[in-house]
Design an enzyme around this catalytic site. Structure first.
Site, short mmCIF file in Angstrom:
data_model
loop_
_atom_site.label_atom_id
_atom_site.label_comp_id
_atom_site.label_asym_id
_atom_site.label_seq_id
_atom_site.Cartn_x
_atom_site.Cartn_y
_atom_site.Cartn_z
N LYS A 120 0.83 -1.21 0.00
CA LYS A 120 0.00 0.00 0.00
C LYS A 120 0.86 1.26 0.00
O LYS A 120 0.64 2.18 -0.79
CB LYS A 120 -0.94 0.01 1.21
CG LYS A 120 -1.89 1.20 1.25
CD LYS A 120 -2.87 1.09 2.39
CE LYS A 120 -2.18 1.32 3.72
NZ LYS A 120 -3.14 1.37 4.85
N ASP A 138 -6.65 1.24 0.70
CA ASP A 138 -6.75 1.34 2.16
C ASP A 138 -8.19 1.02 2.55
O ASP A 138 -8.99 0.55 1.74
CB ASP A 138 -6.33 2.73 2.63
CG ASP A 138 -7.34 3.81 2.21
OD1 ASP A 138 -8.22 3.53 1.36
OD2 ASP A 138 -7.24 4.93 2.74
#
Length: 214
Positions: A120, A138
């Site tokens: 991420k 997310d």
């Protein structure tokens, strides 16, 4: 969600916000990387408050190394998990200096080899600092992708893979920011504000909420 609706969704988000951007404050790829590292389980507002004091003192890997863990903690102790984050930041800076000439590498494998940097974080840096068409999934993006029917999936990797397939290429660079901002301010976890959602007519969320009364 079919291709036509997907395109219409992003055309609508673009019309409302033509130039979406991260809310983390930074002026270099290094500052962005550190801000993203610090933002895990913390708010962008909290991170920005800390980095506004930190970056004037240390805005390069070498300067951060010279600050050391204890020195860094003095600036970030208001952020959750600050001790672990300080350790990761200092070790990351050491690797950047020793292996990458003090520069943030525009390479996924090299980024993910840094302490505390997962897929991420790497996606955020690649997208925001280097302009690559990546999407960092997310909690906000995961929620929006599933609720709207844009790219439903049981985990973040499935959602990311689907988004990369269904988002029209012209929107790929900005899709990350549009979706995260939409999830943060409109399509909220507990009380989605469907009554003023610009993409509500395209959304496939069954439990749409009504405007609050009173």
């Amino acid at each position: 969600m079919n291709a036509a609706k997907s395109r219409a969704l992003f055309e609508t988000l673009r019309e409302v916000n033509p130039a979406p951007a991260t809310e983390l404050e930074y002026s270099s790829p290094f500052e962005l990387l550190i801000a993203v590292l610090l933002s895990a389980q913390a708010t962008d507002i909290g991170v920005n408050k800390a980095t506004r004091k930190l970056y004037p003192v240390a805005h390069t890997p070498q300067q951060m190394l010279e600050l050391g863990e204890e020195g860094l903690i003095g600036y970030i102790k208001t952020i959750g998990l600050y001790k672990t984050k300080a350790k990761h930041v200092i070790e990351t800076c050491r690797i950047l200096v020793e292996r990458h000439g003090g520069k943030v590498p525009p390479d996924r494998a090299a980024l993910e080899a840094l302490p505390g940097v997962g897929r991420k974080t790497a996606n955020v840096v690649l997208n925001t600092a280097f302009g690559e068409p990546t999407i960092a999934v997310d909690t906000h993006i995961f929620r929006v992708a599933n609720r709207t029917g844009l790219a439903p999936g049981k985990n973040v990797q499935i959602v990311e893979d689907k988004l990369l397939k269904v988002v029209p290429r012209e929107f790929l660079h900005d899709a990350h920011h549009w979706l995260i901002l939409h999830g943060r301010y409109v399509c909220k976890a507990r009380k989605p504000e469907c009554w003023h959602c610009v993409i509500e007519p395209l959304c496939e969320f069954r439990d749409k909420t009504e405007a609050p009364r009173g």
